[in-house]
Scaffold this motif. Structure first.
Motif, short mmCIF file in Angstrom:
data_model
loop_
_atom_site.label_atom_id
_atom_site.label_comp_id
_atom_site.label_asym_id
_atom_site.label_seq_id
_atom_site.Cartn_x
_atom_site.Cartn_y
_atom_site.Cartn_z
N GLN A 74 -12.56 -12.30 5.85
CA GLN A 74 -11.52 -11.29 5.99
C GLN A 74 -11.38 -10.46 4.72
N GLN A 75 -11.25 -9.14 4.87
CA GLN A 75 -11.00 -8.25 3.74
C GLN A 75 -9.52 -8.31 3.37
N VAL A 76 -9.24 -8.50 2.08
CA VAL A 76 -7.88 -8.69 1.62
C VAL A 76 -7.61 -7.78 0.43
N ASP A 77 -6.46 -7.11 0.44
CA ASP A 77 -6.05 -6.23 -0.67
C ASP A 77 -4.92 -6.88 -1.46
N PHE A 78 -5.00 -6.78 -2.78
CA PHE A 78 -3.97 -7.33 -3.66
C PHE A 78 -3.47 -6.25 -4.62
N GLU A 79 -2.19 -6.34 -4.92
CA GLU A 79 -1.61 -5.50 -5.97
C GLU A 79 -1.72 -6.24 -7.30
N ILE A 80 -2.10 -5.51 -8.32
CA ILE A 80 -2.26 -6.12 -9.65
C ILE A 80 -0.95 -6.05 -10.41
N LYS A 81 -0.50 -7.19 -10.92
CA LYS A 81 0.77 -7.27 -11.62
C LYS A 81 0.64 -6.99 -13.12
N GLU A 82 -0.46 -7.43 -13.71
CA GLU A 82 -0.70 -7.19 -15.13
C GLU A 82 -2.16 -6.86 -15.33
#
Length: 376
Positions: free
Chosen positions: A53-61
């Protein structure tokens, strides 16, 4: 926008799936590698989880210079009750002079100290599937000719690990980087069962041939405080009685003691090997049937049947002088367990102790002093 496959349904409720520490660490490692190579800040990152599965993440630092990059991503466990949910997982990447990718754990990632786990003693607790996914994903960014050191860390890991199985599994100093599919399924019984199997396997690897099973903390406390038996050979089986019994046999334990509250184990006496109330709750029916076999009067049977808890059943039964029913039940628990394992080898010698949190010891398949003498 959420899709149907992002949810699992449990008892009629839609629960959002999440992502494992392994997928989170993979995303952080990919983003850190990109930041280092491109020398540009990263806001989001897309990775492929172990299940494809393709998954997108937001970068916190995001921190980087020409020598090193460090990325933090927040672990999102979805609607699962996961101790690691919300914590930051970091990946720090530095380039090497050769073409090797060297992966290790940093602060807050545990170290293996006992044989029987997926990783050898001394290695960071980054399990095989996440280890493979991190290396593959970083390799795809680096290309074939460059290498990198990748350090996965979790600053809150040492504190959070106390809420996980890690201390019992001999993983010290932090959490594990886990996940076979990369996706967290809320209320997943399979992951829970897998953790129990791992704990049992550690006992076998260290040479134990005897094992004690309790459904939960009540059984563990009774074992320790009332029977004065050390918990060094004890494993909590939760509601998965049938599964764990089969694992006991598969792992070739020779001797088994089951210690549990009547409210849980009475179900096993009737052949119910998954004891969660969502699967079966026939406690009153089972108790009434056994009392009827003893010749108890109809008035008593009706009183017991109306009881909402086994504690209230015990009060009614004891007042009527039918305490012998507990021995019938404990003997049937052993009989059911023996029958479950009868068609496979090796033979497992099983004893059972049942108690009530309010009234204490109720019955055992052998004299209690004899069991205590064997196991103390």
């Amino acid at each position: 926008m959420a899709k149907e496959e992002d949810y699992v349904y449990y008892n009629g409720r839609a629960l959002r799936k999440g992502f494992t520490t392994g997928t989170t660490a993979t995303a952080a490692a990919v983003a850190a590698t990109k930041a280092l190579l491109d020398q540009t800040a990263q806001d989001t990152v897309r990775v492929t989880a172990a299940n494809g599965q393709q998954v997108d993440f937001e970068i916190k630092e995001c921190h980087f210079d020409e020598h090193e990059a460090s990325i933090a991503i927040q672990k999102d466990g979805g609607d699962d009750q996961d101790a690691t949910d919300g914590m930051l997982i970091y990946a720090t990447v530095t380039l090497r002079d050769d073409d090797q990718i060297v992966l290790d754990g940093g602060k807050g990632v545990g170290r293996v100290t006992q044989a029987g786990l997926a990783n050898p003693v001394g290695m960071a607790a980054i399990n095989p599937t996440p280890r493979k996914m991190i290396k593959q994903s970083v390799r795809a960014i680096l290309g074939p000719d460059r290498g990198a050191n990748v350090i996965i860390s979790a600053p809150e890991g040492e504190k959070v690990a106390k809420l996980t199985y890690n201390p019992k599994l001999g993983i010290v100093g932090g959490i594990s980087i886990l996940g076979t599919s990369g996706i967290v399924t809320p209320m997943s019984e399979e992951s829970w069962k897998h953790s129990i199997t791992i704990e049992m396997n550690i006992h076998r690897k260290r040479g134990d041939k005897d094992l004690i099973l309790t459904p939960g903390n009540y059984g563990e406390d009774f074992l320790k405080d009332q029977m004065h038996i050390p918990v060094t050979k004890q494993v909590q089986m939760s509601n998965f009685v049938g599964y764990v019994l089969h694992e006991v046999q598969r792992l070739e334990f020779e001797k088994l003691l089951i210690v549990g509250d009547l409210g849980k184990l009475i179900k096993v006496s009737a052949g119910i090997f998954s004891t969660h109330s969502k699967d079966a709750d026939a406690r009153a029916e089972i108790m009434v049937a056994n009392l009827a076999l003893m010749g108890a009067p109809t008035e008593l049977l009706q009183k017991v049947y109306k009881c909402l808890t086994t504690i209230s059943m015990i009060e009614v039964i004891n007042a009527a002088g039918y305490q012998g029913v507990y021995q019938m039940i404990v003997d049937k628990i052993k009989l059911r367990a023996d029958k479950l394992l009868a068609h496979r080898k090796p033979h497992v010698d099983i004893d059972v102790v049942i108690f009530s949190n309010k009234t204490g010891f109720l019955a055992a398949t052998k004299p209690l002093a004899e069991i205590e003498g064997q196991w103390q």
